[in-house]
Design a protein around this motif. Sequence first.
Motif, PDB file in Angstrom:
ATOM      1  N   ILE A  33       0.840  -1.189   0.000  1.00  0.00           N
ATOM      2  CA  ILE A  33       0.000   0.000   0.000  1.00  0.00           C
ATOM      3  C   ILE A  33       0.880   1.247   0.000  1.00  0.00           C
ATOM      4  CG2 ILE A  33      -1.797   1.243   1.250  1.00  0.00           C
ATOM      5  CD1 ILE A  33      -2.736  -1.410   0.169  1.00  0.00           C
ATOM      6  N   THR A  34       0.572   2.157  -0.915  1.00  0.00           N
ATOM      7  CA  THR A  34       1.338   3.384  -1.054  1.00  0.00           C
ATOM      8  C   THR A  34       0.789   4.433  -0.100  1.00  0.00           C
ATOM      9  OG1 THR A  34       1.649   2.888  -3.387  1.00  0.00           O
ATOM     10  CG2 THR A  34       2.077   5.143  -2.696  1.00  0.00           C
ATOM     11  N   LEU A  84      -2.556   3.574  -7.088  1.00  0.00           N
ATOM     12  CA  LEU A  84      -3.759   3.335  -6.285  1.00  0.00           C
ATOM     13  C   LEU A  84      -4.537   2.131  -6.794  1.00  0.00           C
ATOM     14  CD1 LEU A  84      -5.125   6.946  -5.700  1.00  0.00           C
ATOM     15  CD2 LEU A  84      -4.186   5.393  -3.986  1.00  0.00           C
ATOM     16  N   THR A  85      -4.706   2.021  -8.097  1.00  0.00           N
ATOM     17  CA  THR A  85      -5.456   0.887  -8.642  1.00  0.00           C
ATOM     18  C   THR A  85      -4.703  -0.429  -8.417  1.00  0.00           C
ATOM     19  OG1 THR A  85      -4.569   1.283 -10.854  1.00  0.00           O
ATOM     20  CG2 THR A  85      -6.717   2.237 -10.355  1.00  0.00           C
ATOM     21  N   GLU A  86      -3.376  -0.418  -8.544  1.00  0.00           N
ATOM     22  CA  GLU A  86      -2.593  -1.631  -8.289  1.00  0.00           C
ATOM     23  C   GLU A  86      -2.676  -2.028  -6.824  1.00  0.00           C
ATOM     24  OE1 GLU A  86       1.265  -0.551  -9.735  1.00  0.00           O
ATOM     25  OE2 GLU A  86       0.697  -0.800 -11.836  1.00  0.00           O
ATOM     26  N   ALA A 107      -4.195  -5.506  -5.335  1.00  0.00           N
ATOM     27  CA  ALA A 107      -3.408  -6.359  -4.439  1.00  0.00           C
ATOM     28  C   ALA A 107      -4.159  -6.608  -3.141  1.00  0.00           C
ATOM     29  CB  ALA A 107      -2.045  -5.718  -4.154  1.00  0.00           C
ATOM     30  N   LEU A 108      -4.807  -5.582  -2.619  1.00  0.00           N
ATOM     31  CA  LEU A 108      -5.586  -5.723  -1.397  1.00  0.00           C
ATOM     32  C   LEU A 108      -6.760  -6.675  -1.614  1.00  0.00           C
ATOM     33  CD1 LEU A 108      -5.849  -4.735   1.514  1.00  0.00           C
ATOM     34  CD2 LEU A 108      -7.235  -2.855   0.659  1.00  0.00           C
ATOM     35  N   GLN A 165      -9.195 -11.977  -0.835  1.00  0.00           N
ATOM     36  CA  GLN A 165      -9.760 -13.208  -1.397  1.00  0.00           C
ATOM     37  C   GLN A 165      -8.988 -14.433  -0.919  1.00  0.00           C
ATOM     38  OE1 GLN A 165     -12.679 -13.352  -3.178  1.00  0.00           O
ATOM     39  NE2 GLN A 165     -12.427 -15.516  -2.750  1.00  0.00           N
ATOM     40  N   SER A 166      -7.674 -14.305  -0.802  1.00  0.00           N
ATOM     41  CA  SER A 166      -6.851 -15.413  -0.316  1.00  0.00           C
ATOM     42  C   SER A 166      -7.233 -15.790   1.115  1.00  0.00           C
ATOM     43  CB  SER A 166      -5.379 -15.014  -0.388  1.00  0.00           C
ATOM     44  OG  SER A 166      -4.572 -15.932   0.290  1.00  0.00           O
TER      45      SER A 166
END
Length: 115
Positions: free
Chosen positions: A2-3, A57-59, A63-64, A69-70
């Motif tokens: 997270i940026t 932000l979209t990446e 990832a989040l 989901q994992s």
Amino acid sequence: MITALPALHDLPRQNASQVKNKWGDVVRQVRQSGSVAITHHAAVEMVLLDAATYQRLTEDLQALGAREQSVLDELAGRFDSRLAVLQKPDAARQVGALFEARGKLAKRPKAGASF
């Protein structure tokens, strides 16, 4: 990963009239700082982002979502394995015997090898 983004109150500000009348200056400011808060009557109404910040932000959001989901998949797997134990043919009898025992043990427990 997270940026970290600056807080809304820390962003450079431009009012809506400046954005409309001095677009080139606003674009330079966005390129320099990464984002600019656009105000109307001193209240922030929107934030202008450069393309690189938007892409980050979209990446980060994707990832989040994948990480979430994992975790959900892992929890679903644990739930399914516990449910499978309860659906075995002998499970009802074992649960009934557990309730019948009412906390009583068949043998006295040992408190360790030295007991």
